[in-house]
Design a protein around this motif. Structure first.
Motif, mmCIF file in Angstrom:
data_model
loop_
_atom_site.group_PDB
_atom_site.id
_atom_site.type_symbol
_atom_site.label_atom_id
_atom_site.label_comp_id
_atom_site.label_asym_id
_atom_site.label_seq_id
_atom_site.Cartn_x
_atom_site.Cartn_y
_atom_site.Cartn_z
ATOM 1 N N TYR A 21 37.340 23.512 72.008
ATOM 2 C CA TYR A 21 36.582 22.278 71.825
ATOM 3 C C TYR A 21 36.885 21.650 70.466
ATOM 4 O O TYR A 21 37.142 20.442 70.364
ATOM 5 N N PHE A 25 38.727 18.092 69.667
ATOM 6 C CA PHE A 25 38.049 17.062 68.889
ATOM 7 C C PHE A 25 38.917 16.620 67.709
ATOM 8 O O PHE A 25 39.080 15.419 67.463
ATOM 9 N N ASP A 28 41.868 14.619 68.902
ATOM 10 C CA ASP A 28 41.423 13.289 69.328
ATOM 11 C C ASP A 28 41.222 12.358 68.134
ATOM 12 O O ASP A 28 41.308 11.138 68.268
ATOM 13 N N TYR A 52 35.901 20.480 61.221
ATOM 14 C CA TYR A 52 35.093 19.664 62.131
ATOM 15 C C TYR A 52 33.921 19.027 61.380
ATOM 16 O O TYR A 52 33.669 17.832 61.498
ATOM 17 N N ARG A 56 33.244 15.101 60.819
ATOM 18 C CA ARG A 56 32.018 14.467 61.324
ATOM 19 C C ARG A 56 31.278 13.757 60.188
ATOM 20 O O ARG A 56 30.748 12.658 60.380
#
Length: 64
Positions: A21, A25, A28, A52, A56
């Motif tokens: 995952y 992410f 992407d 990550y 974010r």
């Protein structure tokens, strides 16, 4: 002993799913490697999680 092995296998599967995952992410969002040049698939879960979170936070700041 068998219960221990089943639990270990389950945890390994969960870690692999989380790593997939996070890698998806990051890709992407056009992050293809770690700052030190290692490929994403080479990184342990903790480093992927850190990347990550940083991304974010960056996305959140750009929204303001």
């Amino acid at each position: 002993m068998m219960a221990f092995l089943r639990e270990a296998t389950k945890k390994h599967k969960l870690v692999q799913e989380r790593k997939e995952y996070l890698i998806d992410f990051l890709i992407d969002h056009e992050v293809y490697e770690a700052p030190d040049g290692r490929q994403l698939y080479e990184l342990p879960l903790v480093e992927l999680e850190r990347m990550y979170i940083v991304l974010r936070c960056q996305i959140g700041r750009e929204m303001n």
